[in-house]
Design an enzyme around this catalytic site. Sequence first.
Site, PDB file in Angstrom:
ATOM      1  N   GLU A  85       2.786  -3.112  17.325  1.00 55.61           N
ATOM      2  CA  GLU A  85       3.638  -2.604  18.407  1.00 55.61           C
ATOM      3  C   GLU A  85       2.800  -2.327  19.655  1.00 55.61           C
ATOM      4  O   GLU A  85       3.156  -2.721  20.771  1.00 55.61           O
ATOM      5  CB  GLU A  85       4.333  -1.303  17.977  1.00 55.61           C
ATOM      6  N   ARG A 101      -2.040  11.139  12.668  1.00 54.98           N
ATOM      7  CA  ARG A 101      -1.077  12.218  12.954  1.00 54.98           C
ATOM      8  C   ARG A 101      -1.742  13.558  13.221  1.00 54.98           C
ATOM      9  O   ARG A 101      -1.059  14.561  13.433  1.00 54.98           O
ATOM     10  CB  ARG A 101      -0.053  12.316  11.812  1.00 54.98           C
ATOM     11  N   GLU A 116       4.784  11.789   6.716  1.00 56.91           N
ATOM     12  CA  GLU A 116       3.749  10.792   6.432  1.00 56.91           C
ATOM     13  C   GLU A 116       2.647  11.426   5.558  1.00 56.91           C
ATOM     14  O   GLU A 116       2.004  10.762   4.770  1.00 56.91           O
ATOM     15  CB  GLU A 116       3.156  10.224   7.735  1.00 56.91           C
TER      16      GLU A 116
HETATM   17  O1  F6P Z   1       2.545   4.240  10.889  1.00 52.57           O
HETATM   18  C1  F6P Z   1       1.299   4.137  10.319  1.00 52.57           C
HETATM   19  C2  F6P Z   1       0.184   4.496  11.236  1.00 52.57           C
HETATM   20  O2  F6P Z   1      -0.991   4.106  10.627  1.00 52.57           O
HETATM   21  C3  F6P Z   1       0.144   5.980  11.599  1.00 52.57           C
HETATM   22  O3  F6P Z   1      -0.455   6.750  10.636  1.00 52.57           O
HETATM   23  C4  F6P Z   1      -0.580   5.941  12.889  1.00 52.57           C
HETATM   24  O4  F6P Z   1      -0.442   7.143  13.586  1.00 52.57           O
HETATM   25  C5  F6P Z   1       0.086   4.768  13.550  1.00 52.57           C
HETATM   26  O5  F6P Z   1       0.266   3.838  12.500  1.00 52.57           O
HETATM   27  C6  F6P Z   1      -0.642   4.155  14.712  1.00 52.57           C
HETATM   28  O6  F6P Z   1      -1.879   3.635  14.369  1.00 52.57           O
HETATM   29  P1  F6P Z   1      -2.962   3.263  15.454  1.00 52.57           P
HETATM   30  O7  F6P Z   1      -3.361   4.520  16.139  1.00 52.57           O
HETATM   31  O8  F6P Z   1      -4.098   2.654  14.698  1.00 52.57           O
HETATM   32  O9  F6P Z   1      -2.350   2.305  16.412  1.00 52.57           O
END
Ligand code: F6P
Length: 531
Positions: free
Chosen positions: A218, A273, A358
């Site tokens: 994303e 988190r 989570e």
């Molecule tokens: O949703 C899973 C996850 O690993 C979360 O624990 C984390 O906060 C999020 O994706 C974003 O991850 P990143 O900071 O690596 O983009």
Amino acid sequence: MPEPKLTARYPTDLPAWKALKAHHKAISRQQLRELFDEDSNRFEQFCVEAGDLVLDCSKNYLTAETRELLVQLADEAGLRERIDGMFAGEHINNTEDRAVLHVALRAELSDQVGLEEPGVSEVWQTLNRIEAFADAVQRGDVRGATGRRLTNIVNIGIGGSDLGPVMASRALRAFWQPGMRFHSVSNVDGTQLADLTEELAPETTLLVVCSKTFTTQETMTNAMAARQWISGALGERAVARHFAAASTNHAAMDEFGINPEFRFGFWDWVGGRYSLWSAVGLSLALVIGMDNFRRMLSGGRRMDRHFRQARFGENLPVLLGLLGVWYNNFFGAESQAILPYDNRLDRFPAYLQQLQMESSGKRVRRDGRPVKTDTGMVIWGEAGNNAQHSFYQLLHQGTRFVPVDFLLPARSSGGRQPQQDLAIANCLAQSEALMEGHESDDPYRVHPGGRPSNTILFESLTPDVLGQLIALYEHKVFVENAIWGVNAFDQFGVELGKKLAKSLEGAVAASEDYRGGNQSTRGLIARLRRY
Ligand code: F6P
């Protein structure tokens, strides 16, 4: 430092658990309001303070005996050793063989936290760099490619790399520095970016790509789309002036073209988190200023000290965590509502959703054996009177048993005290109605009452108080999982869906055949193609 032995005993085998079972039978027969009738000192007895927070837990199924038994449960489950283990840097995230040291992010140099060399000083170096950068952007010493000031800060991230900065920036709206504006982009569908690019001028926009891994689908999709927007409007060289980043993945930041001066690292012992305190808070610091960001850190640290030092019976996070276990495992509550009476905390329930669900959405213990009790509750909520006019009906008269946390500031964070006074009156009315209920000859109008709540009261929503609130809930989650014997710091449950999404990408975007999955997925893809 490796973790020593994993706790082997199930909580259900502990003497305190068995005693609580018997105690539950007795207390659940009582009406909550009777507990007040029996004890004129009840509020004083169950109102506990730490730092700037006042926790009134008197409107709970809680007597002196309950508190004693819950504290005994914490002792028997080894909570003290678990807390010490976290602060000492033991690898309590055993499934990923990592320390869990978000407490080091808000520590003073003199604090005893088990961070390997160079220790907290490395954390402070990064904070100092963030400070220099945030100051320079706010003063206009660092400017965009066309020489205009960078006043629109856009955080691009998801999960822990979005919810923290978004929640805190809304909560601390009163502390935004003159002219600075916070925006965010998280979802993959592209609508947030579409809306923002309509509204913002690229010349005044600084995009902060926030991702621990710098590989999250994303975030990288949105970051690439934003990159095209900037380079399309201002040329490729503008990327180095209009993007900053926070990540542990330095190679990926290089590859993206993030200016080495505008990038800030953190460490694998910071869970997503739990990361707002790290460089993940960069976009927040850019908007509220580093003095306020440091005040938030110091609020977190105050709660850490309280968590570490206060006796369990007077320890706010311990009490919240034990009440969580009490309602979850003994009363069978499936969910808990978080209800802040300050609209600026409107994303706090969403923030706690990730923090708690989570962390605690697990069915296997640290020692690899299945749990024998329910674990994380469903967390949900909404700010103040909006929630009253939406789902409170279910809280008052529905069949579900939903314990509630009310968050209540005395002072208006928007400078409209008479209106905040109305919000306070509503909050107090609701907790009273939930607890006391209402008798009537008309069955439709009966409120059964007996619905428990905590009220967390504070003077005003400052950065320091917000830091205390966040750390309070972080440690609450820690307590619950310590009792269940669960590792609160991994999240393997989110991986499978991510992997499947990857394999479906091609089939959705192109006319490529999708042979995997099941009839339903294949059927839906076929229907989607018709559009
Ligand atoms: O949703 C899973 C996850 O690993 C979360 O624990 C984390 O906060 C999020 O994706 C974003 O991850 P990143 O900071 O690596 O983009």
